[in-house]
Design a protein around this motif. Structure first.
Motif, mmCIF file in Angstrom:
data_model
loop_
_atom_site.group_PDB
_atom_site.id
_atom_site.type_symbol
_atom_site.label_atom_id
_atom_site.label_comp_id
_atom_site.label_asym_id
_atom_site.label_seq_id
_atom_site.Cartn_x
_atom_site.Cartn_y
_atom_site.Cartn_z
ATOM 1 N N ARG A 144 0.797 -1.223 0.000
ATOM 2 C CA ARG A 144 0.000 0.000 0.000
ATOM 3 C C ARG A 144 0.827 1.270 0.000
ATOM 4 N NH1 ARG A 144 -4.659 -2.161 4.277
ATOM 5 N NH2 ARG A 144 -5.131 -4.043 3.061
ATOM 6 N N GLY A 145 2.023 1.184 -0.540
ATOM 7 C CA GLY A 145 2.835 2.387 -0.679
ATOM 8 C C GLY A 145 2.663 2.996 -2.056
ATOM 9 N N VAL A 146 3.728 3.585 -2.564
ATOM 10 C CA VAL A 146 3.712 4.204 -3.888
ATOM 11 C C VAL A 146 3.520 3.134 -4.957
ATOM 12 C CG1 VAL A 146 5.169 5.409 -5.566
ATOM 13 C CG2 VAL A 146 5.100 6.178 -3.204
ATOM 14 N N SER A 147 2.852 3.474 -6.050
ATOM 15 C CA SER A 147 2.728 2.558 -7.188
ATOM 16 C C SER A 147 2.893 3.349 -8.480
ATOM 17 C CB SER A 147 1.364 1.864 -7.177
ATOM 18 O OG SER A 147 0.324 2.799 -7.335
ATOM 19 N N GLY A 182 5.800 -1.163 -0.651
ATOM 20 C CA GLY A 182 5.186 -1.168 0.670
ATOM 21 C C GLY A 182 6.164 -1.594 1.745
ATOM 22 N N HIS A 183 5.758 -1.379 3.006
ATOM 23 C CA HIS A 183 6.588 -1.779 4.141
ATOM 24 C C HIS A 183 6.150 -3.102 4.750
ATOM 25 C CE1 HIS A 183 9.170 1.703 4.371
ATOM 26 N NE2 HIS A 183 8.124 2.467 4.171
ATOM 27 N N LYS A 184 4.963 -3.583 4.375
ATOM 28 C CA LYS A 184 4.530 -4.908 4.808
ATOM 29 C C LYS A 184 3.571 -5.473 3.778
ATOM 30 C CE LYS A 184 0.916 -3.031 7.842
ATOM 31 N NZ LYS A 184 0.386 -2.999 9.218
ATOM 32 N N THR A 266 4.881 5.587 8.589
ATOM 33 C CA THR A 266 5.207 4.919 7.333
ATOM 34 C C THR A 266 5.038 3.408 7.483
ATOM 35 O OG1 THR A 266 6.777 6.649 6.711
ATOM 36 C CG2 THR A 266 7.020 4.519 5.621
ATOM 37 N N GLU A 267 5.521 2.867 8.592
ATOM 38 C CA GLU A 267 5.380 1.422 8.841
ATOM 39 C C GLU A 267 3.920 1.025 8.976
ATOM 40 O OE1 GLU A 267 6.791 -1.923 12.131
ATOM 41 O OE2 GLU A 267 7.650 0.093 12.172
ATOM 42 N N LYS A 268 3.109 1.908 9.526
ATOM 43 C CA LYS A 268 1.679 1.628 9.681
ATOM 44 C C LYS A 268 0.904 1.892 8.396
ATOM 45 C CE LYS A 268 1.796 0.455 14.038
ATOM 46 N NZ LYS A 268 1.481 -0.947 14.432
ATOM 47 N N GLU A 269 1.609 2.303 7.336
ATOM 48 C CA GLU A 269 1.025 2.547 6.022
ATOM 49 C C GLU A 269 0.031 3.708 6.012
ATOM 50 O OE1 GLU A 269 2.074 1.140 3.390
ATOM 51 O OE2 GLU A 269 3.066 -0.686 4.024
ATOM 52 N N TYR A 270 0.391 4.811 6.688
ATOM 53 C CA TYR A 270 -0.425 6.019 6.663
ATOM 54 C C TYR A 270 0.358 7.149 5.990
ATOM 55 C CZ TYR A 270 -4.004 4.089 9.738
ATOM 56 O OH TYR A 270 -5.026 3.331 10.259
#
Length: 565
Positions: A144-147, A182-184, A266-270
């Protein structure tokens, strides 16, 4: 013997075709012998290979050269080591029979330099490790990060490099052309057979499948990119009234620092990190916390407990950063569910920001835009409506630079995008000679191309607007500068003409993802002003014509900064 040689020469002098045939056969035979020796040669087994206990690599380790060109996917079977010798032949071995690449002995010549370059590249590619095929859902992404998308030139390395540059831990490829960071990983594993689509820009490499991600863990993600230096400072804002709804994730941090809060969110994807003294809050821009009303930064000037020179806000006034996490609430796009009976133009002079406006409209409405033309580079970057015929009725609006009466009257309504001619002309000149995000060379500015371009295009800047105001059936004028300055309001106006109800939360998402893939990094500063006095005089006259025409339609005239200079 001399007579025999003379007869031989005379024979081929009379029959040159036979001579060349003989020469070709000779060269072909030599080539076949060389190739045969290369493919059947087997490497000798060194003592270390014969006796694994003597200096052998640990189980599962790979020789430096044996990773293949597909990032992160090294040889999984030690038997494939022999394919190196079969591919390159006996010359690849050293005197003792061991591989030269393993010893670092490349020798000389072009072939050796090519091998050395391959080894260097593969060492760089050790930054990533393939970890498997995963399910993906357009409504709830696994990463769920940059795409970003590229339907022509996507490669595994390009995706990994982009994700690593932004500090992400994972890179995933899907549908042969889509890259997600993403981070996870928030999805379950899928069968390896389901990640079966070849990368669009790299034959032989796999880039996921339909709703399936080929995922890599980035071993060497740049830690510096995860620090607040890569986050965007948004400003000082008053604490929202309903904190738990506005910023749903909170962590107490007695030793607060900007780094810690940004990394935590960032780790929590916000996408938002809000520092409030010793508390770190994470969330999305919403109507409860829209980030539209900045406060004086002095109200947030409380120093961080773990940082001497940074402010960490207070319990009442938050310091807000935008992380590298992409806000996916507005990333879904599709064609119109039913064929539209209205054809709406997105009309502009070239260089006025049409591609950027299309990006914003697609994010805001969730529907693809079309085009009067076809641009493969835009299609490959995700503008899927580019291939549709402009009359298909499947797209929300149609890009056009046309200015003739017949072409204009073919549309039922139009968004007319106008930009400062000085900036628009330079942007279009850069695009013409440097591509969508490149720059024209210095020689083009200094040569005959630039004066000729201004002479031909500057009048068109004026006639384009005048024609649309005259022949357009229903025209909404949007100034590029207003769109940059007040995106939220201008997008609302555009959505109104398009007949689409856009949620405010989606518009807030667009604000945080507004740049897109075709943002040129500012007009490159030239050492001189490319506009001569004669050019400025002519362009000023065109600006006055357009200003007068706008005011004649009871619209606001051109912005003040259109005038020079």
């Amino acid at each position: 013997m001399a007579k025999l040689w003379f007869k031989f020469q005379r024979y081929f002098r009379r029959k040159p075709v036979r001579f060349f045939t003989f020469l070709v056969l000779y060269l072909t035979a030599g080539s076949l012998v060389f190739l045969h020796s290369g493919f059947v040669g087997q490497p000798a087994v060194s003592q270390n290979q014969a006796n694994p206990a003597a200096g052998a690599p640990a189980e599962g380790a790979e020789l430096p050269f044996l990773g293949d060109l597909h990032l992160g996917r090294g040889f999984r079977d030690t038997g494939e080591a022999s394919s190196i010798a079969r591919r390159y032949g006996p010359w690849f071995k050293g005197k003792d029979g061991s591989e030269r690449a393993k010893l670092g002995d490349y020798g000389g010549g072009a072939w050796s330099r090519a091998l050395k370059g391959r080894v260097v590249r593969e060492k760089e590619e050790e930054r990533a490790k393939y970890i498997g095929c995963y399910l993906d859902d357009t409504q709830s992404r696994a990463l769920r990060g940059v795409s970003f998308f590229d339907y022509k030139k996507m490669t595994v390395f390009r995706c990994q490099d982009n994700c690593a540059e932004r500090g992400y831990l994972y890179a995933g490829l899907e549908f042969g052309a889509e890259c997600y960071c993403g981070h996870k990983i928030q999805a379950a594993n899928a069968s390896e057979a389901e990640c079966d689509m070849e990368c669009k820009g790299e034959r032989g490499s796999l880039c996921g499948g339909a709703n399936r991600l080929s995922v890599y863990r980035l071993q060497l993600a740049q830690e510096s990119a995860r620090r607040y230096g890569s986050a965007v400072f948004r400003g000082c804002f008053r604490r929202p009234d309903n904190l738990s709804l506005a910023l749903p994730v909170t962590a107490a941090m007695p030793n607060m620092s900007v780094d810690k809060c940004v990394d935590f969110c960032t780790e929590k994807e916000y996408p938002l990190a809000a520092l409030a003294g010793t508390a770190c809050h994470c969330g999305f821009p919403t109507t409860l916390f829209p980030l539209h009303e900045r406060e004086d930064e002095q109200l947030c000037a409380q120093k961080c407990s773990a940082e001497e020179f940074e402010s960490c806000g207070t319990a009442s006034y938050f310091i807000v950063y935008q992380t590298q996490v992409q806000d996916n609430r507005c990333m879904d796009r599709r064609f119109l569910p039913a064929k539209s009976k209205r054809l709406i133009a997105l009309a502009s002079f070239p260089g006025a920001g049409n591609t950027w406006a299309r990006h914003l409209i697609e994010l805001a409405t969730g529907f693809y835009t079309g085009s009067y033309y076809f641009d493969g580079s835009l299609y490959n970057k995700g503008f899927k409506g580019e291939r549709d015929h402009w009359r298909s009725g499947r797209t929300i609006c149609i890009k056009t630079h046309e200015s003739g009466q017949k072409e204009i009257e073919a549309f039922d309504a139009a968004i007319l995008l106008i930009r400062n001619p000085y900036k628009a002309l330079m942007a279009e000149f850069n695009r013409k000679y440097g591509g969508h995000i490149g720059f024209a060379a210095h020689a083009h500015w200094k040569g005959k191309e630039w004066p000729e371009f201004v002479r031909n295009y500057a009048p068109w800047w004026a006639t384009h607007t005048l024609d649309w105001l005259r022949f357009g059936k229903k025209v909404l004028v949007v100034h590029f500068e207003d769109l940059k300055r007040d995106l939220f309001v201008q997008l609302g106006r555009m959505a109104g003409l398009l007949g689409v109800a856009v949620r405010e939360d989606r518009l807030l998402c667009v604000e945080s993802q507004k740049d897109g893939n075709f943002k040129r990094s500012g007009l490159r500063k030239l050492e001189y002003d490319p506009y001569t006095a004669d050019m400025q005089k002519a362009i000023s006259a065109y600006i006055k014509m357009v200003d007068s025409a706008l005011k004649g339609r009871n619209l606001s005239g051109v912005p003040d900064d259109y005038y020079p200079r």
